[in-house]
Design an enzyme around this catalytic site. Structure first.
Site, short mmCIF file in Angstrom:
data_model
loop_
_atom_site.label_atom_id
_atom_site.label_comp_id
_atom_site.label_asym_id
_atom_site.label_seq_id
_atom_site.Cartn_x
_atom_site.Cartn_y
_atom_site.Cartn_z
N CYS A 127 0.73 -1.39 0.02
CA CYS A 127 0.12 0.03 -0.05
C CYS A 127 1.01 1.56 -0.03
O CYS A 127 0.69 2.14 -0.78
CB CYS A 127 -0.52 -0.54 1.67
SG CYS A 127 -2.12 -1.34 1.37
N HIS A 275 -3.59 6.74 2.46
CA HIS A 275 -4.06 5.55 1.30
C HIS A 275 -4.80 5.67 2.13
O HIS A 275 -5.08 5.77 3.41
CB HIS A 275 -2.88 4.66 1.93
CG HIS A 275 -3.59 3.42 1.88
ND1 HIS A 275 -3.98 3.15 0.46
CD2 HIS A 275 -3.84 1.87 2.49
CE1 HIS A 275 -4.45 1.68 0.78
NE2 HIS A 275 -3.71 1.13 1.91
N ASN A 305 -10.05 -0.18 -0.77
CA ASN A 305 -8.83 -0.64 -0.32
C ASN A 305 -8.73 -0.87 -1.93
O ASN A 305 -8.53 -2.07 -1.80
CB ASN A 305 -8.06 -0.07 0.67
CG ASN A 305 -6.84 -1.41 0.66
OD1 ASN A 305 -6.77 -0.82 0.07
ND2 ASN A 305 -6.57 -1.37 2.15
O1 UT7 Z 1 -3.99 -1.39 3.29
C1 UT7 Z 1 -3.06 -2.45 3.87
C2 UT7 Z 1 -3.25 -1.56 5.56
N1 UT7 Z 1 -4.50 -2.51 6.08
C3 UT7 Z 1 -5.23 -2.02 7.29
O2 UT7 Z 1 -5.17 -0.99 7.89
C4 UT7 Z 1 -6.25 -1.83 7.37
C5 UT7 Z 1 -6.48 -1.85 9.60
N2 UT7 Z 1 -7.52 -2.73 9.51
C6 UT7 Z 1 -8.74 -2.35 10.07
O3 UT7 Z 1 -9.24 -1.03 8.92
C7 UT7 Z 1 -9.76 -2.90 11.46
O4 UT7 Z 1 -9.32 -3.84 12.23
C8 UT7 Z 1 -10.15 -3.63 10.38
C9 UT7 Z 1 -12.16 -3.42 9.49
C10 UT7 Z 1 -10.42 -4.69 9.13
C11 UT7 Z 1 -11.60 -4.74 11.00
O5 UT7 Z 1 -12.65 -3.97 12.02
P1 UT7 Z 1 -12.09 -4.04 13.55
O6 UT7 Z 1 -13.17 -2.81 13.90
O7 UT7 Z 1 -10.75 -4.08 13.75
O8 UT7 Z 1 -13.23 -5.16 14.64
P2 UT7 Z 1 -12.65 -6.23 14.44
O9 UT7 Z 1 -11.48 -7.32 14.17
O10 UT7 Z 1 -11.82 -6.13 16.05
O11 UT7 Z 1 -13.58 -6.79 15.10
C12 UT7 Z 1 -14.39 -6.41 15.58
C13 UT7 Z 1 -15.96 -7.61 16.11
C14 UT7 Z 1 -15.52 -9.19 15.48
O12 UT7 Z 1 -16.87 -9.52 16.87
P3 UT7 Z 1 -16.48 -10.10 17.98
O13 UT7 Z 1 -15.42 -10.97 17.68
O14 UT7 Z 1 -16.83 -8.94 18.59
O15 UT7 Z 1 -18.10 -11.03 18.24
C15 UT7 Z 1 -15.49 -9.61 14.32
O16 UT7 Z 1 -15.69 -10.75 14.50
O17 UT7 Z 1 -16.82 -7.28 14.16
C16 UT7 Z 1 -16.25 -9.17 13.66
N3 UT7 Z 1 -16.35 -8.34 12.37
C17 UT7 Z 1 -17.56 -8.45 11.50
N4 UT7 Z 1 -18.67 -8.32 11.64
C18 UT7 Z 1 -19.66 -7.69 10.61
C19 UT7 Z 1 -15.07 -8.81 11.77
N5 UT7 Z 1 -15.83 -8.60 9.67
C20 UT7 Z 1 -16.65 -7.77 9.43
C21 UT7 Z 1 -17.67 -7.44 8.66
N6 UT7 Z 1 -19.46 -7.40 9.42
N7 UT7 Z 1 -17.89 -7.60 7.85
#
Ligand code: UT7
Length: 348
Positions: A127, A275, A305
């Site tokens: 990225c 980005h 992204n």
């Molecule tokens: O381009 C390269 C660089 N990449 C980035 O910068 C990406 C960086 N990371 C992120 O943007 C975020 O971490 C994500 C968007 C990937 C995920 O968001 P988050 O707020 O960190 O979610 P999380 O992984 O902490 O998950 C929270 C909850 C989980 O459920 P529980 O365990 O709290 O019950 C996940 O299972 O959300 C759940 N979850 C979803 N729910 C509905 C994860 N993905 C989804 C989804 N829809 N698509």
């Protein structure tokens, strides 16, 4: 030796060397995948994706290849710059989703656009790829008086390595390409690049290399519990929380260091082109840097992204719609797999 645009040569290096972005171009495939279409595929919702990422839709290929998207964006940048492809002396292509192990995507693009006087190579910095490539191109311009124009292009087909069964990552990625034509100038320029391989396993996709027929005995063990890459080839694996933590730090760190390199205060930047990974990463950086969010270009709601392509795609769009104007101080800032981070401060 004659003084060329860009200033005076000293010991074979242009003393005052910045870049002028002569033209920009972009390519987005026609297929638009909105959040509801992803909700039909995995257990997610428009509401979750919107609030957690800011994304609404992304584009995906319908038969286009990675080099094709790059070639289309390049042709548009060349036309916008008003130059002939034969005048390009170097092509740097930022991509992690090339169609070939070899040749480079840059060579295929060279053939497609007819830039036969150009050296050409690909650069893999995920990225941060466009920022790394633009800075590399600038350094070529700084040391080679015979080089007039450089094409810097970023093209990504992330749909080709996305795991569409993983709801935490498949909602993020899209396809597209962006390109710029640059020349040497004495405009303001500063840059800073960094990397941290300790986070290599936080975001990766393995290649599918073949085994050879001469293996014997016990295989060499290269295991390292800290950095084990366990997934099967061609699937993007992301440990979202780790990358998120890294990204919220990387954006301000790279921006501040690039401003320092350019000799200006970060408050003097008119437009940030970050980005486009997650709106929350950008909002956090805006808060921590005490910079109004209005100064940050947002394009992720439309394209998701697109890795290295996200900065030149946003740059092209906001130049063409008049938001980014000549004379403004811009900060292009990338962060991502590797991990890599970097920023360029330049006057448009
Ligand atoms: O381009 C390269 C660089 N990449 C980035 O910068 C990406 C960086 N990371 C992120 O943007 C975020 O971490 C994500 C968007 C990937 C995920 O968001 P988050 O707020 O960190 O979610 P999380 O992984 O902490 O998950 C929270 C909850 C989980 O459920 P529980 O365990 O709290 O019950 C996940 O299972 O959300 C759940 N979850 C979803 N729910 C509905 C994860 N993905 C989804 C989804 N829809 N698509």
């Amino acid at each position: 030796m004659a003084i060329r645009p860009g200033g005076r040569l000293k010991w074979g290096v242009f003393e005052l060397c910045g870049i002028n972005i002569l033209g920009t171009g972009a390519y987005l495939p026609e297929i638009r995948v909105d959040n509801n279409m992803l909700a039909d595929l995995v257990d997610t919702s428009d509401e979750w994706i919107t609030t957690r990422t800011g994304m609404k839709q992304r584009h995906m290929v319908n038969g286009e290849t990675t080099w094709y998207m790059g070639a289309m964006a390049s042709k548009r940048a060349i036309e916008d710059a008003g130059i002939d492809a034969s005048e390009i002396g170097l092509i740097v292509d930022a991509t992690i989703t090339s169609d070939f192990y070899t040749p480079s995507a840059a060579c295929v693009i060279q053939r497609e656009i007819g830039a036969f006087n150009a050296a050409a190579f690909d650069l893999n910095a995920a990225c941060t790829g466009f920022v790394y490539s633009l800075d590399t191109a600038k350094r070529f311009l700084q040391t080679d008086p015979n080089l007039k124009y450089v094409l810097v292009v970023a093209n990504e087909m992330l749909s080709g390595i996305t795991d569409f069964t993983d709801r935490s990552s498949c909602i993020l990625f899209g396809d597209g390409a962006g390109a710029v034509i640059i020349e040497r100038s004495e405009k303001l320029y500063g840059s800073w690049l960094g990397a941290n391989g300790n986070l290599a396993h936080a975001l990766y996709a393995k290649l599918a290399l073949n085994s050879h027929p001469f293996k014997s005995g016990e295989p060499v063990s290269i295991k390292n519990s800290e950095t084990e890459f366990t997934e099967s080839p061609a699937k993007l694996v992301q440990h979202g929380k780790d990358v998120y933590k890294f990204a919220t730090n990387a954006l301000p760190t790279a921006s501040l260091n690039a401003c320092k390199s350019a000799g200006i205060d970060i408050s003097e930047i008119d437009v940030f082109i970050p980005h486009q990974a997650n709106i929350r990463i950008i909002e956090t950086a805006s808060k921590n840097l005490n910079i109004p969010i209005e100064k940050f270009i947002l394009n992720l709601q439309n394209v998701g992204n697109t890795s290295g392509a996200s900065i030149p795609l946003a740059f092209d769009k906001f130049v063409k719609n008049g938001h980014i104007k000549r004379g403004q101080k811009c900060c292009l800032v990338g962060f991502g797999a590797g991990s890599t981070l970097g920023a360029i401060v330049l006057e448009y």
